[in-house]
Enzyme design. Structure first.
Site, PDB file in Angstrom:
ATOM      1  CG  ASP A  90      -1.862  -0.858   1.063  1.00 38.68           C
ATOM      2  OD1 ASP A  90      -2.452  -1.224  -0.130  1.00 38.68           O
ATOM      3  OD2 ASP A  90      -2.822  -0.953   1.826  1.00 38.68           O
TER       4      ASP A  90
ATOM      5  CE  LYS B 204      -7.372  -0.411  -1.807  1.00 39.04           C
ATOM      6  NZ  LYS B 204      -8.218  -1.071   0.054  1.00 39.04           N
TER       7      LYS B 204
END
Length: 407
Positions: free
Chosen positions: A199, A221
């Site tokens: 991430d 994200k």
């Protein structure tokens, strides 16, 4: 013993599971040694009139048996190993002689030369137990032990696996951003990975330490930008694990604190992929701490609540009871709330939280780019816009924000 004193000790690993170990004395030595004996599965009998509180607690929970008395001849019967650490030299000498007579390996804290065994300085890393003996220099033993363990942990001391590793996925909480705040287990699993799916909020500096053969997949994200759908992440985890790879899913904070860790675990379970979850330090606590803010403080806040702010209070998808949060007197920590900070503040004030409530916004917490912006609930939205605050940032609401100025 004197005639053999010049010879080096013979190192050996004792398998004590289910076997009796007698510990004489409940003081500091017992306090240090008992946890390892319990972890080894030993049947521990403590004989001592008194004990340190932590040792007494082990007896209270049933981890060890404790007879509250002094040593008596015959106490070492049926023992495989003995640790003698009382403050009575005569009792120590008598018990040591009994150990010799019964051929029980015995450690003495008061006289190492009179003992038949020595306790090494031990440590664990990467599934390896390191035990170091340097004769009469325990500080040197500890220093050598620490150097070896640290080398195994940071990769400067190579210890490659020569047997097949179990494949699967590890969901690793990387902590709030500072690479030093990942757990030891998380760092070890990263060092053993074939594939890392990371991430954006994971500790990016750790990726630079990975060997060239490790495949790194960006699952970022990124707010207001590109993202990798959760289903695609799940599929990537399954695909690489089924290919026989050791896969690490590196997340920011803790996998189960707004990290969708359970969704990924469920997907892996449905696919029959073994999964290990490694907890991480959550930014909800660590980032305020790094900015000098205690989420609780005596006389100020006896509770703290962590809430996601990625959905606005008036959004039909929101499941947060903002009116209830407004009535709380403790600390409110909002994650992923930068975009909706103004709406969150307005909602809290509409339900009774004071406009003068201190607020701090900590951006890029625990990293070199960390900065703290202070405001009040009444000025939060405007301050966030004026200061150009961008995610990731943690918003702390409550009187604890001002503790450093008033205490």
């Amino acid at each position: 013993m004197a005639e053999h004193a010049e010879h080096a000790a013979y190192p050996v690993g004792l398998r004590l599971s289910g076997r009796r170990v007698v510990v004489l004395g409940g003081g500091q030595v017992a306090q240090r040694r008992l946890p390892s004996l319990v972890a080894a599965g030993a049947d521990v009998l403590l004989i001592s009139p008194s004990a340190k509180p932590s040792v007494e607690a082990m007896a209270d929970t049933g981890e060890i048996r404790w007879e509250r008395r002094r040593y008596a001849p015959g106490d070492l019967a049926e023992a495989w190993y003995a640790l003698i650490s009382t403050d009575d030299p005569e009792a120590n000498a008598a018990a040591s002689q009994e150990a010799e007579d019964r051929r029980v390996w015995c450690v003495r804290s008061d006289d190492a030369e009179a003992a038949t065994a020595w306790t090494p300085a031990t440590g664990r890393s990467e599934g390896v137990t390191v035990a170091v003996l340097t004769g009469r220099d325990p500080r040197r033993s500890a220093a050598v032990r620490d150097a070896i363990v640290e080398g195994l942990r940071d990769g400067t001391l190579a210890a490659p696996h020569h047997r097949a590793r179990a494949t699967g996925v590890a969901l690793v909480g990387g902590g709030p951003g500072d690479p030093d705040l990942i757990t030891v287990r998380g760092r070890r699993l990263l060092a053993e990975a074939d594939v890392v799916i990371a991430d954006r909020l994971g500790p990016r500096d750790l990726l630079a330490e990975l060997p060239p053969h490790v495949e790194v997949i960006d699952a970022a994200k990124i707010p207001y930008g590109r993202f990798m759908a959760q289903e695609a992440i799940n599929n990537a985890l399954i695909e690489h694990a089924r290919a026989g790879k050791s896969v690490v899913r590196l997340k920011g904070g803790d996998p189960y604190v707004f990290g969708r860790g359970m969704e990924e675990l469920q997907a892996l379970a449905e696919a029959g992929i073994p999964c290990t979850v490694v907890p991480g330090i959550s930014s909800s606590i660590s980032v305020p701490s790094a900015a000098g803010i205690p989420v609780t403080h005596r006389g100020v806040a006896q509770e703290f609540t962590v809430v996601s702010g990625h959905v606005a209070p008036d959004d039909e998808r929101s499941t947060v009871d903002w009116s209830a949060l407004a009535r709380l007197r403790g600390t409110l920590v909002v994650l992923m709330g930068v975009e909706n900070s103004g709406a969150i503040a307005a909602t809290l004030m509409a339900h009774g939280r004071g406009a003068d409530t201190p607020v701090a916004v900590v951006q890029e917490g625990t990293t070199a780019a960390q900065r703290r912006v202070d405001a009040t609930l009444g000025t939060l939205g405007e301050t966030v816009r004026a200061e150009g605050v961008r995610p990731p940032a943690v918003i702390v609401i409550g009187d604890v924000v001002a503790v450093h100025r008033t205490h």
